[in-house]
Design a protein around this motif. Structure first.
Motif, mmCIF file in Angstrom:
data_model
loop_
_atom_site.group_PDB
_atom_site.id
_atom_site.type_symbol
_atom_site.label_atom_id
_atom_site.label_comp_id
_atom_site.label_asym_id
_atom_site.label_seq_id
_atom_site.Cartn_x
_atom_site.Cartn_y
_atom_site.Cartn_z
ATOM 1 N N VAL A 384 0.858 -1.187 0.000
ATOM 2 C CA VAL A 384 0.000 0.000 0.000
ATOM 3 C C VAL A 384 0.892 1.235 0.000
ATOM 4 O O VAL A 384 1.786 1.381 0.837
ATOM 5 C CB VAL A 384 -0.934 0.008 1.227
ATOM 6 N N TYR A 427 -7.908 5.777 1.167
ATOM 7 C CA TYR A 427 -6.996 4.893 1.888
ATOM 8 C C TYR A 427 -7.594 3.493 2.041
ATOM 9 O O TYR A 427 -6.884 2.490 1.936
ATOM 10 C CB TYR A 427 -6.644 5.496 3.256
ATOM 11 N N LYS A 428 -8.898 3.440 2.281
ATOM 12 C CA LYS A 428 -9.558 2.138 2.371
ATOM 13 C C LYS A 428 -9.574 1.452 0.998
ATOM 14 O O LYS A 428 -9.440 0.230 0.907
ATOM 15 C CB LYS A 428 -10.972 2.299 2.916
ATOM 16 N N GLU A 431 -6.406 -0.350 0.590
ATOM 17 C CA GLU A 431 -6.402 -1.620 1.330
ATOM 18 C C GLU A 431 -7.218 -2.681 0.598
ATOM 19 O O GLU A 431 -6.840 -3.865 0.567
ATOM 20 C CB GLU A 431 -6.960 -1.400 2.733
ATOM 21 N N LYS A 434 -5.143 -3.973 -2.279
ATOM 22 C CA LYS A 434 -4.081 -4.857 -1.769
ATOM 23 C C LYS A 434 -4.648 -6.216 -1.380
ATOM 24 O O LYS A 434 -4.027 -7.263 -1.649
ATOM 25 C CB LYS A 434 -3.415 -4.199 -0.554
ATOM 26 N N SER A 435 -5.846 -6.235 -0.781
ATOM 27 C CA SER A 435 -6.450 -7.504 -0.367
ATOM 28 C C SER A 435 -6.877 -8.340 -1.572
ATOM 29 O O SER A 435 -7.077 -9.550 -1.458
ATOM 30 C CB SER A 435 -7.645 -7.251 0.549
#
Length: 475
Positions: A384, A427-428, A431, A434-435
């Protein structure tokens, strides 16, 4: 030694039998009509280095390669090659919103070799050292997955294009109304381009406010030609093998002009391409800007085939097919010394990419043929890495607030990820990407611009007309 002899023997036999290994060639798709193969306007001949131009006003096509110019009109059975007129067995046509042209006629007009293989039902085309295969498009759907799933508590729309499918597609940045400052509905863009997949692209001046109403804030490249920039923001690039990467990129233009009395070409300053000029600016204008440039009372250099043809002071000036205009404004009229620029002299410009610290980028960026930039980056090199302020973003809609968002990413195994999601912060979103195992990921325009389309299905519909869209079409 025996193994080597066997391989050589098999190779000689295959050559003598005139067998082509289609898996080793680049493959494009078309269809057969009245015994003639029709192929998409773009793709096949751009692969050979041809420049392809479409004039929507009269539905005409111009293809230029070296000293050969081919001119055709949709549904018109006459074509021109340089000054010669030919009758076509099958004219170019528009099918499902996409323009198709006769393969053999155009290929042989540029000097390519064309062979038809009944056994494999494909055409083999060779031009100089470039070889391609054209097959009839299969009705079998490409294996692209569409999911609506929960990730980190958010409901997302996820489209996954595996690499084996991605290499059968061509990415393109489509401008609304085919110009930098256009606005067009997502459905209209889909209908006229007939893509397999499409997602909204970069930010733009959606409020139609001066000085640059509707203009994008993005980095755009098609066919290896850069036609709009942003600086120090994230860009996703595709090379010809459809390998993709994302970096934060800066762009530097350097102009060169041959000046009487100097042995070496002289440098001059260029700032941007296809932007509304600032008070002090030097801007290049190409056909992507539109048909004409309104220059007010400023000098404009008209360049065709890298030669200065005219120098205008203001007025409405047509942008050449085989060149561009250079507008100088304010202090740069004097610092660039406009008096050095003479009709008939050679002129050109070069582009250099660097990171935001001025360091040269990975050589990958020298070989890209399509790119779109928006930002901020979400994931870089598997981690991230979301830093909106570093990329010059200060609007709370991007940096702080939750909202509708779109994103694009690539996994380590080169699967392309397209995502839309509601009520999420930047920002979420990083994430979430990335997940999903994104190795690289970048934010795209969001809010009412968020849009996603796959194989005839509108997954996410935008709430306004758009300025630019990233599409993927069949080769």
């Amino acid at each position: 030694m025996m193994k080597l002899k066997f391989i050589v023997l098999i190779t000689i036999i295959l050559l003598n039998l005139n067998i082509i290994n289609i898996n080793s060639q680049k493959i494009f798709y078309g269809y057969i009509k009245n015994g003639r193969f029709l192929v998409p306007l773009r793709g096949v001949f751009e692969e050979f280095g041809a420049k392809v131009y479409w004039d929507d006003s009269n539905k005409s096509i111009k293809i230029i390669l070296d000293d050969v110019q081919i001119f055709m009109i949709i549904n018109y059975k006459y074509a021109m090659v340089n000054e010669n007129v030919y009758i076509l067995d099958v004219p170019p046509e528009i099918n499902n919103g996409r323009t198709y042209i006769p393969l053999r006629f155009v290929a042989e007009s540029i000097g390519a070799k064309v062979e038809w293989y009944d056994k494999g039902m494909f055409a083999y085309i060779k031009y100089r050292d470039i070889e391609i295969i054209v097959k009839e498009a299969s009705n079998e759907s490409l294996k692209i997955s569409i999911e609506n799933k929960k990730v980190l508590g958010y409901s997302i729309n996820l489209v996954k294009i595996p690499y084996e499918v991605l290499i059968q597609l061509i990415p393109r940045v489509v401008l609304a109304q085919n110009k930098i400052s256009g606005r067009e509905s997502f459905k209209s863009i889909i209908n006229r381009t007939n893509p397999v997949v499409a997602i909204n692209g970069a930010f733009f001046n959606a409020n139609n406010e001066p000085p640059d109403p509707n203009e994008p804030y993005g980095f755009f490249m098609n066919d290896g030609v850069l036609f709009h920039i942003n600086r120090n923001r994230s860009v996703l690039g595709f090379n010809h093998e459809m390998i993709t990467k994302i970096d934060r990129i800066n762009v530097k233009f350097t102009g060169y002009v041959e000046v009487d009395g100097f042995d070496q070409p002289q440098k001059f300053y260029i700032n941007r391409i296809n932007h509304t000029p600032d008070i002090n600016d030097v801007v290049i204008y190409t056909k992507e800007w539109g048909k004409n440039l309104i220059a007010d009372n400023y000098p404009v250099i008209y360049v065709s085939n890298n030669i200065i043809k005219y120098i205008y002071w203001g007025g409405s000036i047509e942008i050449p097919d085989n060149g561009y205009l250079i507008l100088m404004k304010g202090e740069y009229i004097y610092s660039n010394d406009i008096s050095r620029f003479k009709v008939g002299n050679k002129i050109w410009y070069e582009i250099e990419f660097s990171d935001i610290n001025g360091n040269l980028l990975d050589p990958f960026w020298n070989d890209i043929f399509c790119a779109i930039g928006c930002g901020p980056a979400l994931v870089l090199n598997g981690k991230v890495d979301c830093k909106p302020e570093l990329e010059g973003f200060d609007n709370v809609k991007i940096t702080t607030n939750a909202g509708q968002r779109s994103a694009i990413g690539i996994t380590k195994d080169r699967t392309l990820l397209l995502v839309t999601v509601s009520n999420v912060t930047i920002y979420k979103l990083a994430e979430i990407m990335k997940s999903l195992d994104a190795y690289y990921a970048m934010n795209l325009d969001g809010g009412a611009s968020s849009a996603l389309y796959v194989n005839g299905k509108y997954i996410t519909m935008p709430g306004r007309d758009l300025n630019n869209v990233l599409i993927f079409i069949r080769k």
